[in-house]
Design an enzyme around this catalytic site. Structure first.
Site, short mmCIF file in Angstrom:
data_model
loop_
_atom_site.label_atom_id
_atom_site.label_comp_id
_atom_site.label_asym_id
_atom_site.label_seq_id
_atom_site.Cartn_x
_atom_site.Cartn_y
_atom_site.Cartn_z
N GLY A 10 40.35 40.88 51.09
CA GLY A 10 39.20 40.25 51.18
C GLY A 10 38.66 40.28 49.62
N GLY A 12 35.43 39.05 48.72
CA GLY A 12 34.02 38.61 49.03
C GLY A 12 33.44 39.61 48.25
N PHE A 13 31.77 39.57 48.43
CA PHE A 13 31.00 40.53 47.74
C PHE A 13 31.55 42.11 47.96
CE2 PHE A 13 27.76 37.07 48.25
CZ PHE A 13 27.67 36.85 46.88
N VAL A 79 46.51 38.07 55.51
CA VAL A 79 47.06 39.47 56.35
C VAL A 79 46.92 39.10 57.75
CG1 VAL A 79 46.18 41.89 56.65
CG2 VAL A 79 46.05 41.05 54.26
N GLU A 170 17.57 26.52 55.02
CA GLU A 170 17.83 26.07 53.89
C GLU A 170 18.21 24.48 53.83
OE1 GLU A 170 18.70 30.11 51.44
OE2 GLU A 170 20.11 29.07 52.46
N ASP A 299 30.54 42.16 56.20
CA ASP A 299 30.16 41.49 57.28
C ASP A 299 31.31 41.96 58.38
OD1 ASP A 299 28.38 40.16 56.02
OD2 ASP A 299 29.12 38.46 56.24
N ALA A 315 24.74 39.92 51.53
CA ALA A 315 25.37 39.95 50.36
C ALA A 315 25.08 41.52 49.94
CB ALA A 315 24.90 38.95 49.28
#
Lengths: 425, 425
Positions: A10, A12-13, A79, A170, A299, A315
């Site tokens: 992964g 991501g962050f 994966v 948002e 997450d 994040a």
């Protein structure tokens, strides 16, 4: 000492920050695997959906983000499962062994067992989803302009957002602003500013992770933009005609899902305990029980703070976890610590911020609570600073400055899904 | 005098410029119909395919381009056919009558009767095609990195461009530069700079609309970037494994089509004579025989210059034709001219320019012939100036300046086609 093979799943962050901490680490050979070629700055994804930014403003190829580190290779692939006993990953491109494994492949939407709702109410986690939402919202106005049936026009100009978290808020604010400012001038038959935006939240307030007065302010700020906020209401059905909210059926051609989240199913193949949302329960050092060489972060992890409360899927949590695990492995490979002398992970909560629209935002850090223009400027600053890459920061800043002055949205394209000549568009 | 209803089909260079000339014209009510919501600056589309620009950098919503004119409405929809005798259009959203009709719906690729080639060799006319080509080129390098089979690696790193016009040349140069500059640092297993780029041209020189010395320079410039230019060679087959060029089969996983063009089939429903490529033969005033109220302009028209030579399918031709017809109708509705007193259309050839890569371009205007850095700067300037909208100009200029300095390409994203959670990616 022999070289240790570290695999990160992964980009991501969590994953990218773990990788950076392991860059140029001695005796560490790192492979980062992701099924996408890019890292995504998810907090601004709603702006791609709302035609304010382009996908490449908030995404960078993982390869180039890490190309300065000779000990890191990037692999594009999926994966399938993890065998923690044999210390190997099953992937689309073969079996990969590891000495240390960092699983950071995040979460996706959860329709609470009603997966058929996805067709009518896309969620917002990936770039294709953002462009699909953009297409649906813009097409709704086009379709309203084309029809003479007033009821149908109303259905096309009604937008329902399910979920009162930051994404729902948002999006609701952005649709309302786009209709009132950007699109108003563009249509001759319809008045785009008559668009109806409804935010449905099952709880008794929106942005519930913020202090109560800020939730209240957010609701009022949305209402001042013309958004109808329905609290304590639950969506019981979604179809092509609209949404059933409690007892009432709301006719709406465009519905967006910003509610539940479930963890990546890979988590379950680790054999560790998972929570209701499929997140993997981790030890204080973010490893899984019985496998000090396997870490789960971001997450996908069900981690807890000092007080025992679950850490949110945000994040900053993912970034800090990535840094922590990267540094930990680096130190352990260098022989500075051992699995038994690891210090636990502590999340440093620097606060949170959410935006509703132009000069409307909320921010909380420790005891400080801000709202309105000052919070909005804080939101802008934080998001610009945390964006990856100077080019992205610079271009996003310019796009925002441009939109602020002109009320325009640069990326208002309805793009066909099919690329072939012969394809339907 | 009663208001005249003018319908424009197509929001490309021809249609949008005709519309602008009719903006605020007295007694003219204009409707512009396009099946896409955006006008596309096609000359820079190859840069979207090559990850240098974002789609929204070179596209603007037709609606907002024309929203300052109260007498113009924009309609998103597909025109199915035209009945010139009854003066009506059949569209997806109903029948639309007209007093004047401007048909400007352009051209698409032609696979010379081998439509099955499209799957293996996409063309470059629309944004989805540009992003599909981007995806294929970037994925080819990723797949090469993943495989251990050296032959397979070679096939993934071989790129064939069919057609030696501006698009084929620009794409060949861009792939070669991307491999040598941008991607070289990013991969660990493969050396991206070993990518093989082959440009196949059936004629005896590339860029054949340019004077011979400039064609020769372009070929050498491409070769200096490592591109293999095959002249006088014809593609006889394309499949998933590669391309048959003359007698030889070239193994290549990525093939791009930049050869034939055929006109939009709507042209045929006008009942006027069409040429081999399906383009509509027009009178000196760009109307069709027997119907002075129906004009065909842009790539769909088979118009001729003073000497009787066919006009090329280029943006400047379309723009000038759009201006000419817009002004003509405006004058006629105002009673200043009549169908019999129309002056013929004359194309003013200001010259042409094509780019091969960094500081490599060719330019010809009248007797002036330029090549290298100066032609490249000319190319940059012209394309920036002709781009629609100040925002686009500004952002494209910045993107180019950035790429020039850093050799980076900002938009290097491989984006999945499916947006659904459950979809294959």
């Amino acid at each position: 000492m022999a070289e240790k093979k570290i695999v990160i799943v992964g980009g991501g962050f969590a994953g990218i920050n773990a990788a950076k901490k392991l860059g140029r680490a001695q005796d560490c050979s790192v492979t980062i695997i992701d099924r996408r070629n890019h890292h995504l700055f998810q907090p601004l994804l709603y702006q791609v959906a709302m035609a304010g930014l382009d996908p490449s403003d908030i995404a960078s190829p993982i390869r180039s983000m890490l190309n300065r580190y000779d000990n890191i290779s990037t692999l594009l692939g999926t994966v399938e499962s993890v065998d923690v006993d044999c210390q190997v990953l099953q992937t689309e491109v073969g079996v990969i062994p590891y000495d240390y494994l960092i699983v950071a492949c995040g979460a996706t939407h959860d329709y609470f067992g009603r997966d058929e709702w996805e067709d009518f109410a896309p969620g917002l986690k990936t770039i294709p989803q953002a462009t699909e939402i953009r297409r649906r919202v813009l097409m709704a106005f086009e379709s309203a302009e084309r029809t003479n049936d007033l009821d149908e026009q109303k259905r096309f100009m009604t937008f329902v957002l399910v979920g009162g978290g930051p994404t729902g808020v948002e999006l609701a604010g952005a649709i309302a602003e786009m209709a009132r400012n950007t699109l108003k001038r563009d249509f001759k038959t319809i008045d785009a500013s008559h668009a109806k935006v409804i935010l449905v939240q099952s709880g008794d307030r929106i942005l519930k992770q913020f202090p109560d007065p800020l939730s209240k302010y957010s609701k009022e700020a949305l209402e001042s933009l013309g958004v109808e906020v329905r609290l304590g209401d639950r969506v019981t059905d979604i179809n092509g005609e609209g949404v059933r909210v409690g007892e009432q059926f709301v006719h709406a051609r465009t519905v967006i899902w910003a509610a539940g989240v479930k963890a990546n199913p890979i988590g379950k193949t680790l054999g560790a305990e998972t929570d209701r949302a499929g997140r993997v329960v981790v030890q204080p050092d973010l490893s899984i029980d019985g496998h000090p060489e396997v870490f789960v972060i971001g997450d996908l992890a069900a981690a807890k703070d000092k007080a025992g409360n679950p850490l949110p899927g945000l994040a900053p949590v993912a970034i800090q976890q990535g840094h922590y695990v990267g540094k930990l492995i680096r130190a352990e490979v260098a022989g500075k610590i051992t699995p038994t002398s690891r210090r636990p992970f502590h999340y440093l909560d620097k606060g949170q911020v959410a935006t509703i629209g132009r000069r409307r935002a909320v921010m909380q850090s420790g005891r400080m609570r801000l709202k309105g223009t000052i919070a909005w400027l804080g939101w802008l600053l934080i998001h610009i600073l945390y964006l990856n890459g100077f080019r992205n920061r610079f271009f996003v800043f310019l796009s925002w400055a441009w939109s602020y002055v002109t009320f325009a949205r640069g990326a208002r394209l309805i793009v066909a899904k099919a690329w072939k000549n012969s394809g339907t568009e």
